[in-house]
Design a protein around this motif. Structure first.
Motif, PDB file in Angstrom:
ATOM      1  N   GLY A 266      -4.166   1.924  -1.258  1.00 18.16           N
ATOM      2  CA  GLY A 266      -3.254   0.813  -0.992  1.00 18.16           C
ATOM      3  C   GLY A 266      -2.853   0.724   0.458  1.00 18.16           C
ATOM      4  N   PHE A 267      -1.604   0.387   0.699  1.00 15.48           N
ATOM      5  CA  PHE A 267      -1.129   0.169   2.058  1.00 15.48           C
ATOM      6  C   PHE A 267      -1.245   1.418   2.924  1.00 15.48           C
ATOM      7  N   ILE A 279      -5.669  -2.896  -1.531  1.00 13.08           N
ATOM      8  CA  ILE A 279      -4.348  -3.274  -2.035  1.00 13.08           C
ATOM      9  C   ILE A 279      -4.501  -4.103  -3.304  1.00 13.08           C
ATOM     10  N   THR A 283       1.202  -7.363  -6.298  1.00 13.99           N
ATOM     11  CA  THR A 283       2.097  -6.795  -5.291  1.00 13.99           C
ATOM     12  C   THR A 283       3.397  -7.588  -5.253  1.00 13.99           C
ATOM     13  N   TRP A 310      -3.148 -10.095   2.918  1.00 12.26           N
ATOM     14  CA  TRP A 310      -2.633  -8.802   3.397  1.00 12.26           C
ATOM     15  C   TRP A 310      -2.865  -8.653   4.910  1.00 12.26           C
ATOM     16  N   THR A 322       2.637   1.460  -0.999  1.00  7.52           N
ATOM     17  CA  THR A 322       2.079   1.565  -2.346  1.00  7.52           C
ATOM     18  C   THR A 322       2.752   2.711  -3.088  1.00  7.52           C
TER      19      THR A 322
END
Length: 360
Positions: A266-267, A279, A283, A310, A322
């Motif tokens: 993820g992030f 990601i 969200t 994103w 995340t």
């Protein structure tokens, strides 16, 4: 011999009297103790199901330290019911137990709606407040999805955070079965808003229509065929409320249906997102920040629209975090649904173009 019998007989009488006296004092002491505390019914009252209910119905029978619903439940050694939880301040987080998903030995049948899972009947303490001032908007684009939306709906209504608005954007659905499934949610709950588009705009366009109507401070992207865990909204919003420097919060995900996998990225992968989209689409983000970057690129109707978002958010100084827990269940589609992803040439061209745009 006769002397011994005489002594035993003479001594047994005062001994019996003395023991009876002690027993009487002991019983009087116990009765006074019980009556002073008023915890249990009197000896003349039969302690049955009805008397037990009467005690529960009148907390004043309990000591002052046990009169709150939570302490009363602890005193009786049973957990608080859903009714007892109603009215608790939204500032007090409710944590629903969930099974530990072992990614090394994953049971993919243990989805959020599995019969093996415990069920929770959350509801807002005040429906008027929940519908008029939602904390988060759940945005679901809908195009001929059919009955799969019922699974998403059960996940939405099963959230521990109930201050939500659910926007469903009907992107020109044409199949009668899908329209009938969607119609079940029209006017069924004041927190639901169904937007009907006259013709199909595609996924990014449908999402932008919903973003324009979002009333929540935060917004969750939830496609109609996916699922989320019951505490996902609560944990993501709680993170963003306590970490104002972040604009988005996601979670680890589990893939199911056509293919099975776990995704623990993820992030936190940083610039790896220039090479691949790590990601998850489900969200939670700040609505005003999402609007400030222009929402989704409506030209990207064949995939990559979330990846582009994103990177555009990061390019404008907005980043996310995340949560390292499995909260999102992504329904994997067969190859070919998204040509931008399935076609290697289109994919590579897209990646190279985004590297040039965002890697400065």
């Amino acid at each position: 011999m006769l002397l011994k019998q005489y002594v035993k007989k003479k001594l047994s009488i005062p001994l019996a009297v003395f023991l009876s006296f002690l027993l009487t004092i002991h019983m009087v002491f116990l009765l006074n103790l019980v009556s002073n505390n008023n915890i249990y019914p009197s000896p003349a009252q039969q302690f049955n199901r009805e008397s037990f209910k009467s005690i529960l119905a009148n907390p004043s029978h309990f000591p002052a330290t046990s009169r709150s619903p939570l302490r009363l439940s602890q005193h009786l050694r049973h957990p608080p019911t859903a009714e007892e939880c109603i009215g608790v301040s939204p500032d007090s987080p409710v944590v629903a137990p969930a099974p530990v998903l072992d990614y090394k030995n994953m049971n993919y049948s243990l989805m959020p709606l599995s019969s093996l899972r415990p069920s929770y009947k959350f509801q807002p303490a005040d429906m008027d407040v929940a519908s008029s001032r939602p904390l988060v908007t759940i945005l679901t684009p809908f195009y001929n999805t059919g009955p799969l939306i019922h699974d998403a709906a059960r996940c939405v209504f099963g959230q521990s955070l109930q201050l939500f608005q659910w926007i469903i954007v009907n992107d020109g659905s044409t199949k009668p079965e899908s329209v009938a499934a969607l119609d079940q949610y029209r006017n069924s709950d004041p927190r639901i808003l169904v937007i009907d588009l006259p013709k199909n705009k595609g996924l990014p366009g449908a999402r932008n229509e919903g973003i324009a109507k979002a009333a929540g401070k935060y917004l969750l992207l939830l496609d109609p065929d996916d699922m989320i865990e019951p505490t996902y909204l609560e944990k993501a919003v709680w993170f963003l409320e306590t970490h104002p420097d972040f604009a988005m919060a996601g979670a680890w995900s589990v893939g199911f249906a056509y293919n099975h996998y776990v995704w623990m990225n993820g992030f936190q992968q940083g610039d790896r997102n220039l090479r691949e989209n790590t990601i998850t689409v489900a969200t939670v983000m700040k609505t005003d920040v999402l609007r400030s970057v222009g929402g989704f690129d409506e030209k990207l109707t064949t995939g990559m629209e979330d990846w582009d978002l994103w990177m555009r958010m990061a390019d404008n100084g907005h980043w996310g975090y995340t949560i390292e827990e499995f909260h999102f269940w992504y329904r994997v589609s067969p190859p070919g649904k998204w040509s931008m992803i399935s076609n290697a040439t289109l994919f590579n061209n897209y990646v190279e173009e985004r590297k040039v745009r965002y890697s400065k």
